[in-house]
Design a protein around this motif. Sequence first.
Motif, PDB file in Angstrom:
ATOM      1  N   LEU A  94      42.184  44.313  44.172  1.00 31.77           N
ATOM      2  CA  LEU A  94      41.938  45.178  45.324  1.00 31.77           C
ATOM      3  C   LEU A  94      42.201  44.443  46.636  1.00 31.77           C
ATOM      4  CD1 LEU A  94      38.776  47.220  44.345  1.00 31.77           C
ATOM      5  CD2 LEU A  94      40.997  48.136  44.982  1.00 31.77           C
ATOM      6  N   ALA A  95      42.011  43.138  46.637  1.00 30.17           N
ATOM      7  CA  ALA A  95      42.248  42.361  47.844  1.00 30.17           C
ATOM      8  C   ALA A  95      43.657  41.798  47.860  1.00 30.17           C
ATOM      9  CB  ALA A  95      41.233  41.223  47.954  1.00 30.17           C
ATOM     10  N   GLY A  96      44.466  42.102  46.833  1.00 28.50           N
ATOM     11  CA  GLY A  96      45.836  41.628  46.819  1.00 28.50           C
ATOM     12  C   GLY A  96      45.993  40.174  46.424  1.00 28.50           C
ATOM     13  N   VAL A  97      45.173  39.719  45.485  1.00 25.83           N
ATOM     14  CA  VAL A  97      45.288  38.354  44.986  1.00 25.83           C
ATOM     15  C   VAL A  97      45.597  38.472  43.502  1.00 25.83           C
ATOM     16  CG1 VAL A  97      44.132  36.141  44.687  1.00 25.83           C
ATOM     17  CG2 VAL A  97      43.527  37.613  46.613  1.00 25.83           C
ATOM     18  N   LEU A 156      39.838  41.053  42.640  1.00 26.58           N
ATOM     19  CA  LEU A 156      40.906  40.291  43.290  1.00 26.58           C
ATOM     20  C   LEU A 156      42.119  41.174  43.539  1.00 26.58           C
ATOM     21  CD1 LEU A 156      40.755  36.887  41.370  1.00 26.58           C
ATOM     22  CD2 LEU A 156      39.918  37.382  43.663  1.00 26.58           C
TER      23      LEU A 156
END
Lengths: 460, 460
Positions: B277-280, B275
């Motif tokens: 890495l995806a900016g969450v 998450l």
Amino acid sequence: MSDTPDRLDLKEPYERLEEDPPNPIVTALGLSSDDELHIRLDALHPADFSDYLEEMTDAQREELIARAPGLITGELLAELEDDVVEDVLPLLEPGAIADALTELDSDDVTQIIEEMDEAQREDVLEAMEPLERAGVEASLKFDDETIGRLMQREFVSAPEFWTVGNTIDHMRDAGEELPELFFNIYIVNPRLQPVGYVPVSKLMRARRDATLASLMEEKLFTIAQDLDQEEAAYLFEKYHLISAPVVDMQGRIVGMMTVDDILDIIQDENKEDILALAGVSEAGITDTAYETVRSRAPWLLVNLVTAILASFVIARFDYAIEQIVALAVLMPIVASMGGNAGTQALTVAVRALAERDLTRGTALRTIRREAIAAVIIGLMFAVAMAGISFVWFRDIELAGVAFIAMIINHFFAGLAGILIPLGLKRAGADPAVSSSVFVTTVTDVVGFAAFLGVAAYVLL
Amino acid sequence: MSDTPDRLDLKEPYERLEEDPPNPIVTALGLSSDDELHIRLDALHPADFSDYLEEMTDAQREELIARAPGLITGELLAELEDDVVEDVLPLLEPGAIADALTELDSDDVTQIIEEMDEAQREDVLEAMEPLERAGVEASLKFDDETIGRLMQREFVSAPEFWTVGNTIDHMRDAGEELPELFFNIYIVNPRLQPVGYVPVSKLMRARRDATLASLMEEKLFTIAQDLDQEEAAYLFEKYHLISAPVVDMQGRIVGMMTVDDILDIIQDENKEDILALAGVSEAGITDTAYETVRSRAPWLLVNLVTAILASFVIARFDYAIEQIVALAVLMPIVASMGGNAGTQALTVAVRALAERDLTRGTALRTIRREAIAAVIIGLMFAVAMAGISFVWFRDIELAGVAFIAMIINHFFAGLAGILIPLGLKRAGADPAVSSSVFVTTVTDVVGFAAFLGVAAYVLL
């Protein structure tokens, strides 16, 4: 025996990154005596030994094996990364390999033999005990990543009429055939089908004359030998299993899986997912540059095609850009924000699918949530984007166009981020592998089309 | 007892996604008799019960608890997601909660009590056994995600001079105080420091008069109670541990960790990384739209800033775009390819750091490999890009510009993808959380600057 335990410093792995101590195997290669070399390195834990070996060059590995072949134990081979095993095996004699493998449980043996070329595999199998060999050959018949391939064939089972005393005596006699470690004794019926289990910690506390039937837990999870590893890992995780019997088509026990092997599977599956989301097909730290190119180029090629698709959209509105160059300046912001928002939604969905939190029961609710969140986020950043556009270019109409495009792209990004992985899953595809490209295609195409399209309509 | 085991269908979780059977708890709520409701649902496995409960609406949960409060067992609470526990707890009486918790090991109890508000926590602690309560209070003093918080305080230890017979008799007497399941008996010295262990499966096979000292394995990994959960998980994974004793500052045993709890930690850490890495920042399937916005907006804001940075680069070359609009059409392709290549390199690096494959010993080799791979990939796609540009715009100079820009951006993308996570790691930051934004900033800025800069120089 001393009072202070032979305890390893738990901080060591991190510090290795920070302080870069020399590789103890490489240092030991400086010793002139082969015997001293062997003695110095024999005390290393196989897990550490393998880490150091993986860091070494091929020449260093060859020197080590030539000088002290006895250091390459079965346990060490079991610890090594597959591609390093592949490099090391050709340096060893088939007989020496077969000897090293006898100390291992069958699952580890299979894993090592997989890495051999055809000729070496035959030689090593030839040199193995017939029973052990038959087990390995049976395992190799199963597909990679199925339980039949991964399970160990050693397990402890007993009929339910046995007493605790019978069972303990049997185990004392069995010796070598038993697994190295086990946590449950599986109770089998006369057809050798498991019908329950007794945890070892419970058996040990029971009286010698108690029957296994009286101690047995009946809620037993069995695993089919053709089951995919990911399914088995899910079961272990969900039901907190420590070990589970593996059964054949007739429900007869043929092996077992233990939670420590499941740990490796879970790490593999997680790695696969995280790399797939970034468009990498496979990766190891020992990869060559060529292998790196091969694992990444395919998805980049797909990305090239979709990027061209987005460029077609831009080209369609080139007359607008010719007149208002600010459009070319601002359009990547709209596309980039949509792409990121879509990737966020996508990653959350892929992770929820992997954890099986996202079922059809929760799908509708999740889609609604993503849509609402996308509208809120879209509004927030549309306001920001309009403000920036106005401050930058002093054009209220341009700001309005940016505002509208931002909302449209965020909305499609949110929906694509949830609907694409759900759709791929329903279609039987792996949502981690293929979603990213679809989602960013949508956000690029919609982003450019919305911004330039609205601009062409409003401003020209 | 029948011969056919009470076996669960292992395919069930997948099929749930495909076929959408009704939620059995919701169905059972249709029963008019509360007793029938209780009986119907009592047989559900807590892991399944919790899944179904998580899918239900608040109103349905409230109805269930009002009608059959006895269904909310400790085991069920331990299975539920934290945010659902938070919703369910206020519906229960403190006394009932305390009762439900007594059946659990201390790690599960702590985990549930964490989710209570201050007032309820005090009431429930008040209603608990003093000893159990003291354990929970001690655990709560440790930071979240440390072993002191997560360990269980039940374990089996014995002095090394005990015989197998002594040990087994002791365990038969101890009963309730022992952990529900255990795999190792820790051997302690007179100062209660663990000095070795005996696997239960080994103890059971030994003669009653053998001493524990003669059976003991001395290679023992102990875990400090203030250790971070991620460090502990790494140890379990690397050294294939099944359980490990937890020790205080004086090295005395105070609890234990078992591999099944480590499985949960590993999944949490993996989820965090993927998450991040995806900016969450955090995500659960039961999140509201508001929580979703809050977990995603911060990184989107950062992305907005970096996207604007990239736009400044474009604005700097607006005179070139005004003259050759094809530049606006092609520039997103260059940026997008670089962004994807950078993300690939980054993800591989972050994963390798998480697995501790990427140490200082291997870093230089990995950087070199990424640089070589980036040049090869850059060349491949530069050729493709030049071809496309030429076919599309029939301009050999433009094709040359695209060729050069593609190589430059891929090279920087590859280097940024490996150097940024390595640098963040060395600076003590989490490379998963912050790398993406840096890498895409580099690839956007370099992509636009290289393409437009070279174009301005060559074509104008």
